[in-house]
Scaffold this active site. Structure first.
Site, PDB file in Angstrom:
ATOM      1  N   MET A  75       0.854  -1.196   0.000  1.00  0.00           N
ATOM      2  CA  MET A  75       0.000   0.000   0.000  1.00  0.00           C
ATOM      3  C   MET A  75       0.888   1.243   0.000  1.00  0.00           C
ATOM      4  SD  MET A  75      -3.457  -0.909   1.993  1.00  0.00           S
ATOM      5  CE  MET A  75      -2.906  -0.591   3.651  1.00  0.00           C
ATOM      6  N   HIS A  82       8.947   1.239   3.616  1.00  0.00           N
ATOM      7  CA  HIS A  82       9.950   1.368   4.680  1.00  0.00           C
ATOM      8  C   HIS A  82      10.904   0.190   4.580  1.00  0.00           C
ATOM      9  CE1 HIS A  82       7.433  -1.679   6.392  1.00  0.00           C
ATOM     10  NE2 HIS A  82       6.408  -0.850   6.535  1.00  0.00           N
ATOM     11  N   GLY A 127      10.983  -2.592   6.039  1.00  0.00           N
ATOM     12  CA  GLY A 127      10.317  -3.897   5.946  1.00  0.00           C
ATOM     13  C   GLY A 127       9.957  -4.206   4.504  1.00  0.00           C
ATOM     14  N   HIS A 128       9.449  -3.176   3.802  1.00  0.00           N
ATOM     15  CA  HIS A 128       9.142  -3.362   2.376  1.00  0.00           C
ATOM     16  C   HIS A 128      10.420  -3.578   1.574  1.00  0.00           C
ATOM     17  CE1 HIS A 128       5.419  -0.970   3.474  1.00  0.00           C
ATOM     18  NE2 HIS A 128       4.910  -2.026   2.864  1.00  0.00           N
ATOM     19  N   VAL A 146      10.840  -7.182   9.762  1.00  0.00           N
ATOM     20  CA  VAL A 146      12.022  -6.359  10.066  1.00  0.00           C
ATOM     21  C   VAL A 146      11.687  -5.506  11.286  1.00  0.00           C
ATOM     22  CG1 VAL A 146      13.604  -4.593   9.195  1.00  0.00           C
ATOM     23  CG2 VAL A 146      12.682  -6.321   7.633  1.00  0.00           C
ATOM     24  N   SER A 193       6.485  -0.714  10.589  1.00  0.00           N
ATOM     25  CA  SER A 193       5.161  -0.629   9.982  1.00  0.00           C
ATOM     26  C   SER A 193       4.952   0.793   9.477  1.00  0.00           C
ATOM     27  CB  SER A 193       4.094  -0.960  11.040  1.00  0.00           C
ATOM     28  OG  SER A 193       2.856  -0.387  10.692  1.00  0.00           O
ATOM     29  N   SER A 194       4.167   0.930   8.428  1.00  0.00           N
ATOM     30  CA  SER A 194       3.879   2.271   7.899  1.00  0.00           C
ATOM     31  C   SER A 194       3.189   3.131   8.954  1.00  0.00           C
ATOM     32  CB  SER A 194       2.977   2.170   6.669  1.00  0.00           C
ATOM     33  OG  SER A 194       3.589   1.337   5.712  1.00  0.00           O
TER      34      SER A 194
HETATM   35  O1  PAF Z   1      -0.230  -5.841   3.402  1.00  0.00           O
HETATM   36  C1  PAF Z   1      -0.613  -4.902   2.681  1.00  0.00           C
HETATM   37  O2  PAF Z   1       0.079  -3.910   2.488  1.00  0.00           O
HETATM   38  C2  PAF Z   1      -1.995  -4.967   2.044  1.00  0.00           C
HETATM   39  O3  PAF Z   1      -2.906  -5.603   2.879  1.00  0.00           O
HETATM   40  C3  PAF Z   1      -1.974  -5.620   0.653  1.00  0.00           C
HETATM   41  C4  PAF Z   1      -1.551  -7.066   0.717  1.00  0.00           C
HETATM   42  C5  PAF Z   1      -1.052  -4.839  -0.264  1.00  0.00           C
HETATM   43  C6  PAF Z   1      -3.388  -5.583   0.047  1.00  0.00           C
HETATM   44  O4  PAF Z   1      -3.851  -4.283  -0.064  1.00  0.00           O
END
Ligand code: PAF
Length: 292
Positions: free
Chosen positions: A31, A35, A37-38, A181, A190-191
């Site tokens: 979404m 960060h 974690g992503h 992470v 987390s965001s």
């Molecule tokens: O984990 C997330 O960021 C969201 O739930 C996802 C999997 C992108 C679905 O909108």
């Protein structure tokens, strides 16, 4: 490094770019508000794709998974910074559609029912959340047709439900989990952490500490795990706990001896956080452990 990923904002542009991609194609659904974690998620996607393959990152704040009193409007939107992270992690394509592009007919009539496991824990506290998640994940899988999709272990119930959807609906994609992470103080990244004041953050730290205490008590069985975790939570009354429970990692039903998850959700100030830790429960005294 390349010039950065291609950006597609429409389904047509995505389809055109996808048609030219070489496999394996790996999808990292997000979404945005990316960060560390992503970054780990995207790094895992790059490794899984390998040099010949392609990484697609979707960035879409999915209105379907937000309840009426949740933070859809407040949710951080940071596309330029996100694109820089995608470039650094060598993603090939970013799909960042508008809500109208994803849901041209408005709220869809037909959605995915997350079933029993989707009503527990997060499903109980956030009605409609998992139906919204699974519906958009299914759409993203159809639009991007990946061989592999990566999901973070921090959202353990989401991961379990996506896997269940893949099995129950015969989807031809491999789901790869990516470890959580943590910041040096232990808080899972987390965001939503950006909403925490310094005081909120100090309160929030009871959450990972409780999980750590539960993990350390695993050899003592389910009751010992829950007592240890709840003991840590009890000394931080400012943390408003929704649940702390031991669950089966697949069904989120009661944990049995063997692999289990200690899951917890709590609010520090106005910010709701979730976290979990995997552990192994011994045979003795491990039954009937998933109560609130
Ligand atoms: O984990 C997330 O960021 C969201 O739930 C996802 C999997 C992108 C679905 O909108």
């Amino acid at each position: 490094m390349s010039d950065g990923p291609q950006l597609a904002t429409t389904r047509a542009d995505l389809a055109a770019a996808r048609a030219l991609m070489r496999g394996p194609v790996v999808l990292a659904p997000t979404m945005g508000a990316l960060h560390d974690g992503h970054a780990r998620l995207l790094g895992a996607a790059r490794t899984l794709a390998g040099p010949p393959g392609s990484v697609i990152v979707s960035i879409f704040v999915n209105p379907l998974q937000f309840g009426p009193n949740e933070d859809l409007d407040r949710y951080p939107r940071t596309l330029d910074a996100d694109l820089a992270i995608c470039a650094r992690e060598r993603a090939d394509l970013v799909f960042a559609p508008t809500a109208a592009e994803m849901y041209p007919g408005g709220r869809p009539e037909v959605t995915v029912d997350p079933g029993l496991a989707g009503q527990r824990f997060e499903g109980e506290f956030r009605p409609g959340f998992f139906g919204g998640v699974l519906t958009v994940v299914l759409k993203l899988l159809h639009l991007t047709r990946p061989a592999i999709a990566v999901f973070g272990q921090k959202d353990a119930q989401q991961l379990a439900l996506v896997r269940r959807m893949i099995t129950d609906l015969n989807l031809d994609v491999v789901i790869e989990p990516v470890p959580t992470v943590r910041d040096p103080d232990g808080l899972a990244i987390s965001s939503r952490n950006r909403y925490l004041s310094a005081a909120d953050r100090a309160v929030a730290l009871a959450l990972p500490r409780a999980l750590l205490a539960g993990h350390a008590a695993a050899r003592g069985g389910a009751d010992a795990v829950l007592a240890a975790a709840r003991g840590v939570l009890a000394v931080q009354p400012a943390l408003d706990v929704d649940y702390a429970a031991l669950v089966d990692p697949g069904t989120f039903g009661p944990a049995a001896p063997g692999p289990a998850l200690l899951v917890a959700a709590a609010r520090a100030g106005r910010t709701r956080l979730i976290d979990n830790v995997a552990l192994v429960l011994p045979a003795e005294g491990a039954g009937d452990a998933a109560h609130h």
